[in-house]
Scaffold this active site. Sequence first.
Site, PDB file in Angstrom:
ATOM      1  N   LEU A  53      28.816 -56.394  38.988  1.00  0.00           N
ATOM      2  CA  LEU A  53      27.849 -56.071  39.775  1.00  0.00           C
ATOM      3  C   LEU A  53      27.729 -54.537  40.268  1.00  0.00           C
ATOM      4  CD1 LEU A  53      29.278 -58.883  42.447  1.00  0.00           C
ATOM      5  CD2 LEU A  53      27.966 -59.266  40.334  1.00  0.00           C
ATOM      6  N   ASP A  54      27.101 -53.953  39.164  1.00  0.00           N
ATOM      7  CA  ASP A  54      27.130 -52.425  39.474  1.00  0.00           C
ATOM      8  C   ASP A  54      25.632 -52.040  39.878  1.00  0.00           C
ATOM      9  OD1 ASP A  54      27.541 -49.709  37.046  1.00  0.00           O
ATOM     10  OD2 ASP A  54      27.924 -49.953  39.434  1.00  0.00           O
ATOM     11  N   GLY A  55      25.671 -51.025  40.801  1.00  0.00           N
ATOM     12  CA  GLY A  55      24.295 -50.301  41.443  1.00  0.00           C
ATOM     13  C   GLY A  55      23.987 -50.659  42.679  1.00  0.00           C
TER      14      GLY A  55
END
Lengths: 267, 328
Positions: free
Chosen positions: A42-44
């Site tokens: 779950l990047d960003g």
Amino acid sequence: MALQLISSSLGWISTKAESKARHGLISVLSAGPVPKHVAFILDGNRRYARSKHKAIKDGHYEGFWALRKMLEVCMNLGVKCVSAYVFSIENFKRSPEEVEALMDLAEEKLLEFARQGEILDKYGIRLVVVGRWELLPERVQVAARKALDRTQHNENRAIFNMCFPYTSREEIANAVQETIRERLEDDSLDEKITVEDLEAHLRTAGSPPLDILIRTSGVKRLSDYMLWQCSEDTQIQFSSKYWPDFGFWDFIPIILDYQRKVWATQP
Amino acid sequence: MSWLATVVLYLLHALYKLVLAVKSLVARFDRDPLPLVAKRTKIPSHLALNLIPNPEADEETNEKYMLNSVEKVAAWCQATGIRRLTVYDRNGILVNSSLDIRKRVMPPAQEEDVDDSPVECDIRYPLTPPPSDDAESRPLSPHSEPSIPKLSVTTIRYPTNSPKAKRRSGVSRTTSKRRRVNRNDEKAGETPLVLHVVSYKSSKPAIAAATDTLLHDFRKTKVAEFVSTTSARLAIQQLHEILEGEYGFPSPDLMIVHRKPPAGQLRSPVEVTGFPPWQMHLTEIHWTTYPRFGTWWTREASEQSSIEEVEFRRALDEYAGAQMRLGK
């Protein structure tokens, strides 16, 4: 006023139409091969928040809602196991304020799961918190235990691995330690240690093999997530969208790619 | 109604195929990457080349393609200042051809010394580990003579830095590492290159082998001591020292995953085909998302004899633009 009425009606129709289209597409996709295990990095969240001029904390909250929505999409599609890289052991290096905000969010959502648990109950999901618990504040550990207690009696139709706090190297090193400990305790076991021995001691040992790993925000590396699980026979998908923006329509081509692979390898 | 869903699904896939074909065509017009020796904001110090054979080609064709690719990439690494290259293929085609690789990658002027260069050690299988020192009071550190793990990594160094070739003599220990040292080290101006040749044996089986090694070393330690004194950080450190140490290979900064064409598919997500997981933890991954137009729809053998320089340059450009946050 008439314009407002027309606008809200159109909005309602559009929402309904989209909802119908989603259900229809899910039925269509389910007619083909569906992955058993999908993992998300779950990047960003923070870059999303900055791009919208919001607080970092808000980015993480929106990230949680995106996770909840994707979990539901996966369940509707028939995915048996979903894993999410919620918090890395390395993330403890972030500012104390941000870590505290993340722990607050984790405690809040885990307690919600424990009290209501509607999505977990609806799909019979067994929650698994994958990682080194002892690094979490006591309050978060308590909330996690409550959520786990609630779901341990679920029908086990599906698994949700919340990787938190987690790194893959820690998981592998832990598997090595546990395997060695087992051999030291029981001399009757076969001396030679195999890949399967280590696999049985991974924190995700109860989950099916990983079919798809998705990382958002345009970064093209694994950042110490599920290295063992994704090194063989796993499609790794990199999306340029920030995690809170990632949704159902971004997931469709990923499922289509998976189906193309399965059909291509069928005899 | 499931037949209807199936029909619609096939139509959806037909539409998706069309979209991918258009994207593959458009990808031809992507801006050219920077030249090979252009100045980039950063270059990897360690590059991995993960080669995937084409299942529709015969073994000889695949081997030839892979060896050509290794030779080319090694030369490009030397031209761009990349000092370490790891080449991987799952089935060990490259490991079995490591002698060939050594000859191909070695500069022509040094070929005359090929016959003189010693073969340092052959592959051997682990013997029983030696008796340990008194380890009761030592929580974790291996004994004075730790076992050597079977990591199946072949390392070739071009050229050495010392005036004389280093000779590993009296190796009575167990090892499955084959090391060859080029004696001619007097060439000036050539970027030295360390080349690791690995296969799946250096992947998960190597971690199992490392565990075996640690078990042998801890045999005399009481369980309670082991459990109480082994911290997670220390366990990671120990594994790191084994897997990325002298008999292993370190983590690459960038990995190029390359499949021998024709690709057979318009676009497929990357798969790392068993590359050693421990070493991948922070590796940037590059692969050709959209295979070259024409290589996905024709089943004839491609004219391409190795990986192309443009892909290598594109990988370096992408790497130069990547940001590392390391959890922060």
